[in-house]
Design an enzyme around this catalytic site. Sequence first.
Site, PDB file in Angstrom:
ATOM      1  N   SER A   1      31.564  33.656  41.443  1.00 20.77           N
ATOM      2  CA  SER A   1      32.181  34.977  41.479  1.00 20.77           C
ATOM      3  C   SER A   1      31.291  36.023  42.145  1.00 20.77           C
ATOM      4  O   SER A   1      30.989  35.927  43.322  1.00 20.77           O
ATOM      5  CB  SER A   1      32.553  35.387  40.048  1.00 20.77           C
ATOM      6  OG  SER A   1      33.293  36.572  40.030  1.00 20.77           O
TER       7      SER A   1
ATOM      8  N   ASP B   1      34.953  35.546  44.679  1.00 23.41           N
ATOM      9  CA  ASP B   1      36.084  34.625  44.557  1.00 23.41           C
ATOM     10  C   ASP B   1      37.413  35.369  44.537  1.00 23.41           C
ATOM     11  O   ASP B   1      38.458  34.773  44.297  1.00 23.41           O
ATOM     12  CB  ASP B   1      35.940  33.729  43.326  1.00 23.41           C
ATOM     13  CG  ASP B   1      36.043  34.485  42.008  1.00 23.41           C
ATOM     14  OD1 ASP B   1      35.752  35.700  41.992  1.00 23.41           O
ATOM     15  OD2 ASP B   1      36.396  33.860  40.998  1.00 23.41           O
TER      16      ASP B   1
ATOM     17  N   ASP C   1      38.985  37.450  42.634  1.00 22.38           N
ATOM     18  CA  ASP C   1      39.835  37.686  41.464  1.00 22.38           C
ATOM     19  C   ASP C   1      39.638  39.093  40.906  1.00 22.38           C
ATOM     20  O   ASP C   1      40.262  39.473  39.919  1.00 22.38           O
ATOM     21  CB  ASP C   1      39.597  36.632  40.380  1.00 22.38           C
ATOM     22  CG  ASP C   1      38.192  36.692  39.780  1.00 22.38           C
ATOM     23  OD1 ASP C   1      37.334  37.411  40.316  1.00 22.38           O
ATOM     24  OD2 ASP C   1      37.962  35.993  38.766  1.00 22.38           O
TER      25      ASP C   1
END
Length: 457
Positions: A109, A253, A255
Amino acid sequence: MAKESGSIRRKLFGTDGVRGVANVYPMTAEIALQLGRALAYSIRNGKHRHRVVIGKDTRLSGYMLEGALMSGLCSMGVDALLVGPMPTPGISYLVQSMRADAGAVISASHNPYQDNGIKFFGRDGFKLPDETEAQLESLIFDQAIDHLRPTATKVGKAFRIDDAGGRYVVYLKSIFPKELTLEGVTVVLDCANGAAYKVAPMVFEELGAKVIRLGVSPDGKNINQGAGALHPERMCKAVVKHGAQLGLALDGDADRLIVCDEKGNVVDGDAIMAICGRHLLAKRQLAKKTVVATVMSNMGLDLAMSEVGGKVVRTAVGDRYVVERMRKQGLNFGGEQSGHLIFLDHATTGDGMVAGLSLLAVMLQAGKPMSELASCFSPVPQTLLNVKVKERRELDELPTVLKTIKGVELKLGTDGRVLVRFSGTEAKARVLVEGPDARRNQSYAQEIGEALTRALE
């Protein structure tokens, strides 16, 4: 006192999969292979050919872990579908779209490139619950499946899915209202040199926007480096320079989303939830008139929603817990202050592109600039103090700390709140105090911090 709920204690998995320095335990090729074997065993529920979608971000170590995870799956007779660099929510979507049995994302992430991680999705596109992750660990550490070795035609295969990115782009475009267009809109988009560096610009450009691209040249080492959600200052400068209507910064990532208004000011994650929550409520599309947030969200979100007849419910920190509460109570919108926004009508996990598209739709439908929309949210002064501790203990075991906390809560009354929780990754306690007076908040936080230090000496 706001108290974060605990979860099952696990050896490998944290709040968002397994994570650490790549090639150092637990983020080794050996563990990745064992995770692949454990996942393969856990999803086998019939005689059909089982398949797992594997995606990753742009880290150098992704190749190593992808190969190991693939080998683990194939060694247990499960096929691996390799899609290459793909946002975490893209894997969630592809698992459902391709009717796969599970999905795996290799990413750390927002962490620096030398870190990496592995997280899994079930066949329904949702992250695996704590209980399932604990079962995977048991399969590994109890060596319960070491003897299972399919041979001949029962060994799994690996396939590369070349059009995966295109499928995800088509899906993202389909959620944008058909009566709207982004023609005439300029958007600064910072992809953090991460997983969305290809697909995100395509989505906004194909909907008509002029996209100023940042962070779209990954080299395996520059993910999140001076770019993306962790470093929005570059995006903010570009918004002002190009006269853009909006700035969107993704993390590694994709998100998570950080937003910048047309004046070059970062818009708080809680403000974004307030904007979207109020908009959905006005359109009668907010289930039970409720937004789901974590214990870290500011009380200003509660006030912004209560003004229009809505409310906020809170969960433990972690977007997975937000999603669990949404599913349990039949709710459809929530997120985290950090920028994880979940639109459950469109996605099963946080999706920075879905959030960005939803926000642009609100702007166009309201006919207002982002700075004006964001004025619906006024944060209550908040102090967050990190206290180094020697050990993690339950607060119920620390009576002197509880007494101090209750004393502060009495002083704050209904105008504020206190949250004390232990970090799941560091030897620290986090003390959050919210109230109308910033100076008093700081003093109260110090008082609780000192009580923690004395109790845990």
